[in-house]
Write a protein that holds these residues in place. Structure first.
Motif, PDB file in Angstrom:
ATOM      1  N   LEU A 279       0.834  -1.203   0.000  1.00  0.00           N
ATOM      2  CA  LEU A 279       0.000   0.000   0.000  1.00  0.00           C
ATOM      3  C   LEU A 279       0.867   1.251   0.000  1.00  0.00           C
ATOM      4  O   LEU A 279       0.529   2.262  -0.621  1.00  0.00           O
ATOM      5  CB  LEU A 279      -0.946  -0.013   1.199  1.00  0.00           C
ATOM      6  N   GLN A 280       2.002   1.199   0.695  1.00  0.00           N
ATOM      7  CA  GLN A 280       2.911   2.355   0.687  1.00  0.00           C
ATOM      8  C   GLN A 280       3.340   2.699  -0.728  1.00  0.00           C
ATOM      9  O   GLN A 280       3.336   3.847  -1.147  1.00  0.00           O
ATOM     10  CB  GLN A 280       4.157   2.057   1.529  1.00  0.00           C
ATOM     11  N   HIS A 281       3.709   1.669  -1.479  1.00  0.00           N
ATOM     12  CA  HIS A 281       4.201   1.928  -2.837  1.00  0.00           C
ATOM     13  C   HIS A 281       3.086   2.488  -3.723  1.00  0.00           C
ATOM     14  O   HIS A 281       3.331   3.299  -4.613  1.00  0.00           O
ATOM     15  CB  HIS A 281       4.795   0.657  -3.435  1.00  0.00           C
ATOM     16  N   ARG A 282       1.876   2.039  -3.468  1.00  0.00           N
ATOM     17  CA  ARG A 282       0.746   2.580  -4.216  1.00  0.00           C
ATOM     18  C   ARG A 282       0.613   4.078  -3.934  1.00  0.00           C
ATOM     19  O   ARG A 282       0.404   4.883  -4.830  1.00  0.00           O
ATOM     20  CB  ARG A 282      -0.524   1.848  -3.812  1.00  0.00           C
ATOM     21  N   MET A 283       0.756   4.438  -2.673  1.00  0.00           N
ATOM     22  CA  MET A 283       0.629   5.863  -2.326  1.00  0.00           C
ATOM     23  C   MET A 283       1.807   6.668  -2.871  1.00  0.00           C
ATOM     24  O   MET A 283       1.645   7.834  -3.243  1.00  0.00           O
ATOM     25  CB  MET A 283       0.508   6.020  -0.811  1.00  0.00           C
ATOM     26  N   VAL A 284       2.963   6.035  -2.944  1.00  0.00           N
ATOM     27  CA  VAL A 284       4.115   6.717  -3.549  1.00  0.00           C
ATOM     28  C   VAL A 284       3.835   6.972  -5.028  1.00  0.00           C
ATOM     29  O   VAL A 284       4.115   8.058  -5.547  1.00  0.00           O
ATOM     30  CB  VAL A 284       5.401   5.883  -3.371  1.00  0.00           C
ATOM     31  N   ASP A 285       3.255   6.007  -5.696  1.00  0.00           N
ATOM     32  CA  ASP A 285       2.927   6.207  -7.104  1.00  0.00           C
ATOM     33  C   ASP A 285       1.890   7.333  -7.265  1.00  0.00           C
ATOM     34  O   ASP A 285       1.965   8.120  -8.204  1.00  0.00           O
ATOM     35  CB  ASP A 285       2.419   4.905  -7.733  1.00  0.00           C
ATOM     36  N   MET A 286       0.948   7.390  -6.347  1.00  0.00           N
ATOM     37  CA  MET A 286      -0.032   8.493  -6.387  1.00  0.00           C
ATOM     38  C   MET A 286       0.675   9.826  -6.213  1.00  0.00           C
ATOM     39  O   MET A 286       0.384  10.804  -6.907  1.00  0.00           O
ATOM     40  CB  MET A 286      -1.075   8.302  -5.263  1.00  0.00           C
TER      41      MET A 286
END
Lengths: 375, 403, 395
Positions: A279-286
């Motif tokens: 989930l962290q990486h998803r938010m980084v992509d956002m």
């Protein structure tokens, strides 16, 4: 090379930001959206008092001498509040056309109403068959003595239910998709033969199908002439793109902040879900999508006053970026909020819906990628 | 807000272009165009860097007192951008941009005097000894031992993924000098002469298929290697601080110039490729893909301009920004190399062994296609090295999002 | 290896198709899910019940059809191709198998007939505000009091609870040991005092899901299914079943046909959008992905007909199936261009409502927003990936 804001622009941002915080929290916004009229005349009046409606116009026109960067600052902050009041159609689109291309007489007759907050304007340019090609115009303007007679239908005209006046694209001569022969006309909504079918749109705004049936306008309703109509219109739409890019920054920032906050506090399996790397990486992509969108928004707004080719390329490049980024950020924000992201109650879904509409507004990713490639 | 360059900046850009025109000679240019992995032969690299040295531009990032070029942030951006756009060789980073800043920050006066001038003049070729077979993304778990033997350290262990170690005179290493406390606390930063007895280099063969002695990466073995005490940089057991300092330097680079150039070349090439009786450029799908990449590079450039115009001279751009540039830049490099390989169709298949592809044999199919497939395979590395893109996302999550 | 259908299968397909064509209620052809009344939802269900075809997946002794795995597949395909409203899943696909697997005779006798006839509408009381992906974290408590349980708690995302007569519910009966250990499976009459249903309006403007509040709700202990504190086994069993049908290949095929139809009708610079190479390419990509999914499903089916139950591979079907559904609805929304914007939710339409723009644009953005739920519900796609990582890859 300078990417910093002037002191005036920073003050402007602070002012709009605190206005939105104080007067346009999510509950107030939803009350306005659900009201009979769907916008607040009171808020609109306050926009006028704060000088927002005068911000981009020159001093001679009674304005505050701002430009695209000031509009950018304003739109970004309006985006954070999901403001529905028709700043974009009235000030950026129609006001922009009038200030850049109308005759002195036309400006004198129409700009004070915009700056003072008395009149709302809508740009009626798309048609049921036109999709994203502003030059695909069937609405006709037949010369009739000194004036013209308009016939045709305009599709999904944003803010039309609230508007007092329209700028309407209509064909004076030539075939359906000829670049030449399109005129832009100032038309009173109250003129005889104008009728509207009003409805809400996905993003909480209002729009109309607008029909013109033998609407007679005088010769001085025409802005510019038949050879320049389409290029004036396209320039205005590019300015519109600069503005909604900025607006979308406000949405994406709000969604990213809300998502990070939610993932820090929402606990499952005994830990905050924000501790999961996936989930962290998803938010980084956002976050990276947002940052890339910021870059393109600054770029397009700095290039709006350059030559046509530069401007087109910048506008289409930026529009593709926010189309894609907005969609990604919106979808992921809903996903990471889980079921809560699906509800009307949370602002998340409403930002997502506005971003979804922004992708379509003024042409979607496919359309602008083609325009970018041909520029 | 203003996108235009000042008159001084424009003049500087002209100066850079003029220099490139003169110094980027056909022998170097040819190898750059043909290289599978971005490296050219050792002597040409050194020739190029000595030309920069004579111009005073060898080290754009160094402070002036040590011989840095003294560029403003905008000049630095212009300089790198133009070099990338021309396709000029990259400065071999291991000395100039990696070990030198560490020596400047943590080294003794003697170390500075001994090493910096030779780095600046490209007299000594360095390589980097960080990763180990068991320590990749988790660098702090490294095991190479350096035992205190009074006047020297006795080193045993192995380093891996060591770029161009076959050319190197010196290697800077992270070594374990203690097993006490947190893993990061027992690491030291050591400079080792590659000619010391007990040091050996074994090539690693990558997907792009390098020829003999042209490999990009190696494994370096250390067997009872004696390293003088004065080769320790910074304090004993505090090498981790040096390592972190270095990593930030490694990442804060602009990518858009090189990407623009590669895409321009691809556009040119695609114009010559036929598909269904027309040029590939007239194929709607291909041109849409190409346009989208061009657009993304434009986004990259806008982001770089925004980030670099924001830092004042001498500052780093910060961990969030440098990680973002690294992630997006390398992803784009991979995408661009992939589209290039798609463009050449079946001519992506012939395998050319010579890494520099500098033989006089003509390419199979059409001119210029030989390095394309090897490069596609080679750039897979970019999202793995210098802190994998997964690690970059971890950094952003922590440093920017506070997760 | 053989992907041909036998002549028996072909004959069955013809029979199924004819039955649907002859018997499907005319007024429900092409109906939008958002428009349906309770009676609409049940109309086809009741016709199938009469025919004996309402629960093909059940064992014959409980009223299943006795079809082969392939026949069931064909039936699903034909139903989807016609666009039927499927029988209510809560009873047929979810609770029914639980009851005939874990229930006692009395429960089988009263629950199963009501599910089949459509007389009892069930809803699913699983998720709670604090227990979503981490379902075992649920807090709704059931305390034994004589012959009853007293239930207190709060369920959420309860689909169509506004129509439900009964709810099957996961409740906490024990606080000892692992969170999974103290869970029981309880059947609750929605008319019992203390139950309140509150609608949740979703971003598509629809009312599909609800919150259910339970306050001192008295539930006879005979409505416990299986043993007390062994409800987690049942919950997992049910979730496994829920996932297996979720690929939705046949329905996605139909949705792509519709998308293509819309793209044929939409113009771009005077030419059908379908002829735009970009757009056509994106439809093709979708179709190829869907074909891959179809064959993955057929492979699972083949191993199922050899007696192997749906394994963790069904998570692949869920992930890919929902992603494809989302992409189809997204592309459909794009296809209609500016007419994706008008938005008059079902709930807000007056009597003199008249459609805006072309008919085919109606509701496409609602469907897009509604379909975002599919990667969240039934075990979010993140959880599905966790399952694959653990059960398939051994990570």
């Amino acid at each position: 090379m300078d990417f910093s804001f002037t002191e005036e622009q920073t003050l402007l941002r602070n002012m709009v930001q605190s206005f939105v915080q104080d007067n346009y929290d999510f509950d107030s916004r939803m009350k306005i959206v659900r009201s009979e009229e769907g916008m607040s005349r009171e808020i609109w009046g306050q926009f006028a008092e704060l000088g927002l409606l005068a911000a981009p116009f020159s001093e001679e026109m009674g304005g505050l001498d701002g430009g695209p960067i000031d509009i950018m600052v304003i739109m970004e902050e309006l985006g954070r509040g999901l403001v529905v009041e028709p700043y974009l159609p009235t000030v950026v689109l129609c006001g922009g056309i009038l200030s850049r291309h109308a005759s002195a007489a036309q400006q004198e007759a129409n700009l004070p109403g915009i700056l003072g907050g008395e009149h709302i304007w809508a740009l009626a340019y798309s048609e049921p068959q036109s999709r994203f090609n502003a030059g695909d115009v069937l609405t006709s303007a037949k010369a009739d003595g000194e004036g013209f007679v308009l016939n045709g239908t305009k599709a999904v005209v944003a803010a039309a239910p609230w508007a007092d006046k329209f700028i309407v694209s209509a064909r004076i001569s030539g075939e359906q998709r000829d670049r030449n022969g399109i005129g832009l006309f100032i038309v009173d909504k109250s003129a005889s033969g104008v009728s509207t079918q009003d409805y809400p749109t996905v993003d909480g705004n209002r729009a109309s199908e607008v029909t013109f049936e033998n609407v007679a306008v005088s010769g001085d309703a025409l802005i510019g002439d038949a050879t320049t109509g389409l290029s004036i219109l396209e320039e205005a739409l590019d300015h519109g793109i600069g503005a909604i890019c900025a607006e979308s920054l406000g949405h994406m920032k709000s969604l990213n902040d809300a998502t990070v906050e939610y993932c820090k506090t929402r606990k499952q399996f005994g830990v905050p879900i924000g501790s999961f790397q996936v989930l962290q990486h998803r938010m980084v992509d956002m976050f990276m999508e947002y940052e890339q969108s910021v870059s393109m928004t600054y770029m397009v707004n700095m290039k709006l006053s350059e030559g046509e080719e530069e401007r087109r390329k910048a506008a289409s490049g930026a529009k593709v970026q926010i189309g894609k980024s907005g969609r990604f950020v919106g979808q992921e924000a809903v996903q990471l909020h889980g079921g809560m992201g699906m509800t009307e109650e949370l602002s998340v879904g409403h930002y997502f819906k506005r971003l979804t509409v922004i992708d379509t507004q003024f042409g979607n990713v496919d359309h602008h990628l083609k325009r970018f490639a041909s520029a | 807000m203003d996108l235009s360059y000042s008159a001084e900046d424009n003049a500087f850009r002209e100066e850079v272009r003029a220099f490139i025109k003169e110094a980027f000679t056909p022998d170097i240019r040819r190898e750059c165009e043909r290289s599978k992995n971005g490296y050219i032969s050792k002597d040409l690299h050194i020739t190029w860097q000595k030309r920069l040295y004579e111009k005073g531009w060898a080290a754009p990032n160094w402070p002036v007192e040590h011989g840095g070029a003294g560029f403003t942030p905008t000049q630095k951006f212009i300089y790198t951008h133009e070099m990338e756009a021309a396709g000029a060789p990259h400065t071999i980073p291991f000395g100039m941009t990696m070990v030198a800043p560490v020596i400047m920050k943590f080294g003794t006066e003697e170390q500075k005097a001994q090493y910096l001038p030779d780095i600046l003049a490209s007299n000594v070729w360095w390589c980097q000894g960080y990763s180990e077979p068991g320590s990749g993304s988790d660098l702090a778990s490294l095991q190479m031992k350096a035992e205190d033997k009074g006047d020297h350290f006795l080193c045993n262990g192995s380093k891996i993924w060591t770029s161009m170690a076959q050319h190197a005179d010196m290697i800077f290493c992270l070594v374990r000098t203690s097993n006490e406390g947190k893993r990061q606390q027992g690491i030291s930063f050591l400079l080792i002469d590659m000619n010391t007895p007990g040091v050996s280099v074994a090539p690693l063969i990558t997907l792009d298929g390098p020829a003999k002695d042209q490999q990009e990466i190696n494994q370096v073995f250390f067997e009872d290697v004696k390293v003088p005490k004065e080769n320790l940089v910074g304090n004993l057991n505090e090498g981790w601080t040096c390592a972190k300092y270095l990593l930030e330097f490694e990442r804060g680079n602009p990518y858009s110039g090189g990407l623009h150039r590669t895409l321009d070349k691809l556009r040119e090439l695609a114009g010559d490729i036929e598909a269904d009786g027309a040029s590939l450029l007239e194929n709607a799908d291909f041109s849409a893909k190409l346009a989208d990449l061009e657009r993304q590079v434009m986004v990259m450039e806008a982001t770089e301009l925004r980030i670099f115009s924001d830092v004042s001279a001498g500052d780093n751009i910060g961990p969030g920004s440098s990680s973002m540039l690294k992630t997006r830049g390398t992803e784009l490099q991979k995408d661009v190399s992939e589209l290039a390989m798609e463009a050449i169709g079946q001519y992506g298949l012939p395998f050319v062994e010579d890494t520099l592809a500098s033989t006089n044999e003509s390419d199979i199919g059409m001119a210029g296609v030989a390095p394309i497939t090897p490069r596609y395979f080679n750039v897979r590395k970019t999202s793995i090295y210098a802190g994998s893109n997964e690690i970059q996302r971890n950094i952003i999550a922590k440093a920017v999002l506070g997760l | 290896m053989d992907v041909e259908f036998t002549s028996e299968d072909q004959a069955f397909r013809a029979e199924a198709r004819k039955f649907i064509e002859d018997n499907y209620p005319k007024h429900l052809i092409g109906a939008d899910r958002g428009d349906l009344s309770k009676e609409d939802f049940l109309a086809w269900h009741k016709i199938l019940a009469e025919k004996g075809w309402v629960a093909p997946s059940w064992p014959e002794e409980f009223g299943g059809t006795g079809w082969t795995v392939t026949q069931k597949y064909i039936w699903n395909e034909e139903s989807a191709a016609f666009g039927t409203i499927p029988p209510l899943p809560f009873g047929i696909a979810m609770l029914g198998p639980v009851i005939y697997t874990f229930g006692n005779q009395a429960q089988k006798d009263w629950v199963l007939p009501g599910i089949k006839s459509g007389e009892t509408w069930w809803c699913q009381g699983y998720s709670e505000p604090g227990a979503g992906s981490d379902l075992a974290g649920l807090k709704t408590r059931a305390v034994r009091d004589g012959d009853d349980y007293i239930v207190n708690g709060h369920k959420i995302w309860t689909t169509l609870a506004q129509h439900a007569d009964w709810m099957f519910c996961l409740v906490r009966t024990g606080a000892e040991g692992k969170p999974q250990a103290g869970i029981s499976f309880l059947l609750i009459d929605m008319k019992t005092p203390g139950i309140t249903v509150r609608p949740i309006i979703t971003i598509d403007g629809g009312h599909e899901v609800n919150e259910v509040f339970l306050e001192d709700v008295r539930v006879p202990a005979e409505h416990l299914v299986g043993e007390e504190n062994k409800g987690w086994t049942i919950a997992k069993f049910l979730l496994g079943n829920e996932r297996s049908g979720i690929a939705g290949v046949a329905r996605s095929k139909k949705a792509i046909d519709r998308l293509r139809e819309i793209a044929r009708g939409e113009l771009e610079d005077g030419a059908p959008l379908l002829e735009s190479s970009d757009f056509a390419r994106r439809i093709s990509e979708l179709e190829i992905d869907l074909t891959a999914l179809e064959y993955t499903e057929l492979r699972t089916l083949a191993s199922e007909s050899k007696g192997q139950g749906p394994g963790p591979e069904s998570s692949i079907l869920k992930i890919k199936g929902t992603e494809i559904q989302q992409r189809i609805t997204e592309l459909t929304m794009e296809a209609v261009g500016n007419y994706a914007s008008p938005w008059v939710p079902q709930l807000d339409r007056g009597d003199n409502y008249r459609a805006i723009g072309p008919d085919h644009a109606e509701g496409v953005s609602q469907t897009y927003f509604n379909t975002r739920k599919t990667s969240i519900y039934g075990g979010s796609n993140e959880i599905q990936r966790n399952i694959i990582a653990k059960m398939v890859l051994g990570l």
